[in-house]
Design a protein around this motif. Structure first.
Motif, PDB file in Angstrom:
ATOM      1  N   GLU A   1      -7.458  -0.789 -11.248  1.00 29.81           N
ATOM      2  CA  GLU A   1      -6.317   0.070 -11.590  1.00 29.81           C
ATOM      3  C   GLU A   1      -5.382  -0.645 -12.555  1.00 29.81           C
ATOM      4  OE1 GLU A   1      -6.260   3.179 -10.828  1.00 29.81           O
ATOM      5  OE2 GLU A   1      -8.022   3.023  -9.536  1.00 29.81           O
TER       6      GLU A   1
ATOM      7  N   VAL B   1       2.668   1.449  -3.595  1.00 26.91           N
ATOM      8  CA  VAL B   1       1.805   1.814  -4.719  1.00 26.91           C
ATOM      9  C   VAL B   1       1.449   3.297  -4.687  1.00 26.91           C
ATOM     10  CG1 VAL B   1      -0.525   1.451  -3.768  1.00 26.91           C
ATOM     11  CG2 VAL B   1      -0.048   0.850  -6.151  1.00 26.91           C
ATOM     12  N   GLU B   2       1.521   3.926  -3.521  1.00 24.72           N
ATOM     13  CA  GLU B   2       1.291   5.361  -3.448  1.00 24.72           C
ATOM     14  C   GLU B   2       2.376   6.131  -4.186  1.00 24.72           C
ATOM     15  OE1 GLU B   2      -1.262   7.320  -2.358  1.00 24.72           O
ATOM     16  OE2 GLU B   2      -2.263   5.363  -2.340  1.00 24.72           O
ATOM     17  N   GLN B   3       3.566   5.572  -4.237  1.00 29.13           N
ATOM     18  CA  GLN B   3       4.680   6.214  -4.943  1.00 29.13           C
ATOM     19  C   GLN B   3       4.764   5.796  -6.404  1.00 29.13           C
ATOM     20  OE1 GLN B   3       8.331   5.568  -2.780  1.00 29.13           O
ATOM     21  NE2 GLN B   3       7.662   6.774  -1.024  1.00 29.13           N
TER      22      GLN B   3
ATOM     23  N   TRP C   1       0.313  -2.812  -9.106  1.00 28.40           N
ATOM     24  CA  TRP C   1      -1.125  -3.026  -8.897  1.00 28.40           C
ATOM     25  C   TRP C   1      -1.491  -4.502  -9.030  1.00 28.40           C
ATOM     26  CZ3 TRP C   1      -4.075   0.003  -6.379  1.00 28.40           C
ATOM     27  CH2 TRP C   1      -3.905   1.391  -6.410  1.00 28.40           C
TER      28      TRP C   1
ATOM     29  N   ARG D   1       1.974   4.810  -8.653  1.00 23.52           N
ATOM     30  CA  ARG D   1       0.578   4.569  -8.994  1.00 23.52           C
ATOM     31  C   ARG D   1       0.384   4.233 -10.467  1.00 23.52           C
ATOM     32  NH1 ARG D   1      -2.843   5.212  -5.069  1.00 23.52           N
ATOM     33  NH2 ARG D   1      -4.608   5.124  -6.532  1.00 23.52           N
TER      34      ARG D   1
ATOM     35  N   ASP E   1       0.830  -1.201   0.000  1.00 24.49           N
ATOM     36  CA  ASP E   1       0.000   0.000   0.000  1.00 24.49           C
ATOM     37  C   ASP E   1       0.868   1.255   0.000  1.00 24.49           C
ATOM     38  OD1 ASP E   1      -2.330  -1.463  -0.046  1.00 24.49           O
ATOM     39  OD2 ASP E   1      -2.711  -1.306   2.116  1.00 24.49           O
ATOM     40  N   LYS E   2       1.980   1.208   0.740  1.00 22.90           N
ATOM     41  CA  LYS E   2       2.892   2.354   0.759  1.00 22.90           C
ATOM     42  C   LYS E   2       3.631   2.491  -0.569  1.00 22.90           C
ATOM     43  CE  LYS E   2       4.671   1.017   4.806  1.00 22.90           C
ATOM     44  NZ  LYS E   2       5.545   1.002   6.009  1.00 22.90           N
TER      45      LYS E   2
END
Length: 476
Positions: A426, A394-396, A404, A398, A391-392
């Motif tokens: 996504e 994929v924030e960087q 994904w 995207r 989750d951390k």
């Protein structure tokens, strides 16, 4: 997933007439009144999704990280104003690289094989960045005022054919039907190629490389493929001639000697790529041993040998090959990741964890290190922690479909079904399959536990519907 229509490829070739410019253009020139930089950006992202859905890519985090960091280094000293770049690394041993409007940079894995030094690799990337900084696609439209945005989409469709050096059967079939048109009109005019060479050489020198690498690589490729009836795709879209080599040589010689020629990191990535395209690890192992017999200090060959030994299941031998490298450079990311991969393969998970924790302290934001941490967590069955780390990450990243895809897999294992469908949506959007993405968000909405979550999902679904509409306009 639709293939780009053959008619679009024909139109791309017929409409790609030369841009009429001899001097460096003003970046605020008339082309912006026809296609704005923001339109290029949006169209480029839509086109990239189509490409990703049709051509196989390399998912190796270390290769992806190298391409991204090396191109951003060149971009810092380039004339490129909009540096919102996206990258696609194609799973092909053929020589090719390309740039598409909106900051899209494509690289075949084969570029690492053909470019013998980092400066040669950088010369190709600097050339492609120059196509972006000078907005050659938009200027091609400006040369024909009657063209509008849909025709630019057609020009972009032609670049997919160039990218088909990756060997995708569907695109290759389209290319074969349009060969005559492609031969009749190159996607980049001779003027644009000369301009990209000139600006690329300037950028190479500013970034600290030896600009002589560009004519050096051109000359070697021309000698190698002078009489070849099927040269690499790069030479079809970027034809090399005696005059082009002479021009780049003359320009490069105006700069003083002393620019960087090569780096160990590039040679490590080159060895890594060579092994990926060799199906029999024993063949590559033999080649790396031959290189070491000639020069025992060739660290890239020793690294390549270790990877080949891991691939062949020769784990003790691989351990012996890596030991002197880690002794010489105990903090090197590439060597340590190879050792961690070896330890995981040998089921030495605690040793892998100890080494990885040290790497995370040394390089906390490094993408390949973080990805290896996630892979190790999955190997240990710690799926909840792996989901949190993903989750951390994929924030960087995207716009990375590889991330994904893994997010969806891990959320399925942890029972996060709403999150699973959101991640799949996504992924499908990034590879151009909008119908699947929209359907996944329908499934997520049905399982949403409250109104706020359902509203966020609904808003994202509307965005995908709009993106799908834009892509369908490109395909008409």
């Amino acid at each position: 997933m639709k293939l780009l229509r053959p008619a679009l490829l024909t139109l791309a070739c017929l409409s790609a007439l030369p841009a009429l410019a001899n001097d460096l253009p003003s970046l605020g020139d008339a082309s912006s009144s026809i296609v704005s930089p923001e339109q290029e950006h949006q169209l480029g992202r839509a086109w990239l999704s189509l490409l990703r859905g049709q051509v196989s890519q390399l998912s190796d985090p270390q290769l992806k990280d190298y391409v991204e960091s090396s191109v951003y280094r060149l971009a810092e000293t380039s004339q490129l104003q909009d540096r919102r770049l996206e990258f696609v690394l194609l799973d092909s041993p053929q020589l090719n690289a390309f740039a598409a409007p909106g900051g899209i940079i494509g690289v075949n894995g084969g570029l690492f094989i053909y470019a013998q030094t980092e400066a040669e690799y950088a010369s190709v990337m600097a050339h492609e960045l120059a196509h972006l900084s000078q907005r050659h696609f938009a200027r091609g439209l400006e040369a024909q005022q009657r063209m509008q945005l849909p025709l630019m989409a057609a020009m972009l469709a032609g670049v997919v054919a160039a990218a088909a050096g990756a060997g995708d059967a569907g695109i290759a079939a389209i290319v074969s039907t349009q060969a005559a048109a492609i031969q009749a009109q190159r996607r980049f005019s001779r003027q644009n190629e000369q301009e990209a060479d000139r600006i690329g050489i300037v950028n190479l020198e500013r970034a600290g490389y030896d600009p002589r690498a560009m004519p050096s690589m051109f000359g070697r490729l021309m000698r190698q493929y002078r009489y070849d009836q099927k040269p690499p795709e790069f030479l079809l879209t970027h034809p090399v001639s005696e005059s082009r080599i002479a021009d780049t040589t003359n320009r490069a010689e105006q700069y003083p000697q002393g620019g960087a020629q090569d780096s160990l990191r590039y040679q490590l990535m080159r060895a890594r790529t060579q092994l990926k395209f060799e199906r029999t690890p024993g063949v590559e192992a033999k080649r790396f041993r031959a290189m070491l017999s000639e020069n025992p200090e060739m660290d890239a060959a020793r690294y390549g040998l270790a990877l080949a030994q891991v691939k062949a299941g020769q784990l003790d031998e691989a351990n012996s090959s890596l030991a002197p490298l880690l002794t010489k450079a105990p903090d090197d990311i590439t060597y340590n990741l190879a050792q961690i991969e070896l330890d995981i393969t040998a089921n030495r998970l605690q040793q892998a964890q100890t080494r990885l924790q040290r790497l995370l302290q040394l390089y906390p934001g490094n993408y390949p290190v973080r990805q290896m941490h996630i892979d190790l967590l999955m190997e240990k069955g710690e799926t909840q922690q792996a989901e949190r780390e993903l989750d951390k990450l994929v924030e960087q990243r995207r716009q990375d479909p590889d991330i994904w895809y893994q997010v969806a897999e891990v959320r399925g294992l942890t029972g996060n079904i709403v999150g699973l469908h959101q991640a799949r949506a996504e992924y499908f959007a990034l590879v151009g399959d909008y119908d699947q993405g929209i359907e996944q968000l329908d499934l997520a909405k049905r399982r949403a536990s409250n109104f706020q979550i359902a509203s966020r999902i609904d808003a994202r679904q509307k965005q995908l519907i709009e993106e799908k509409r834009m892509v369908e306009e490109m395909l008409r």
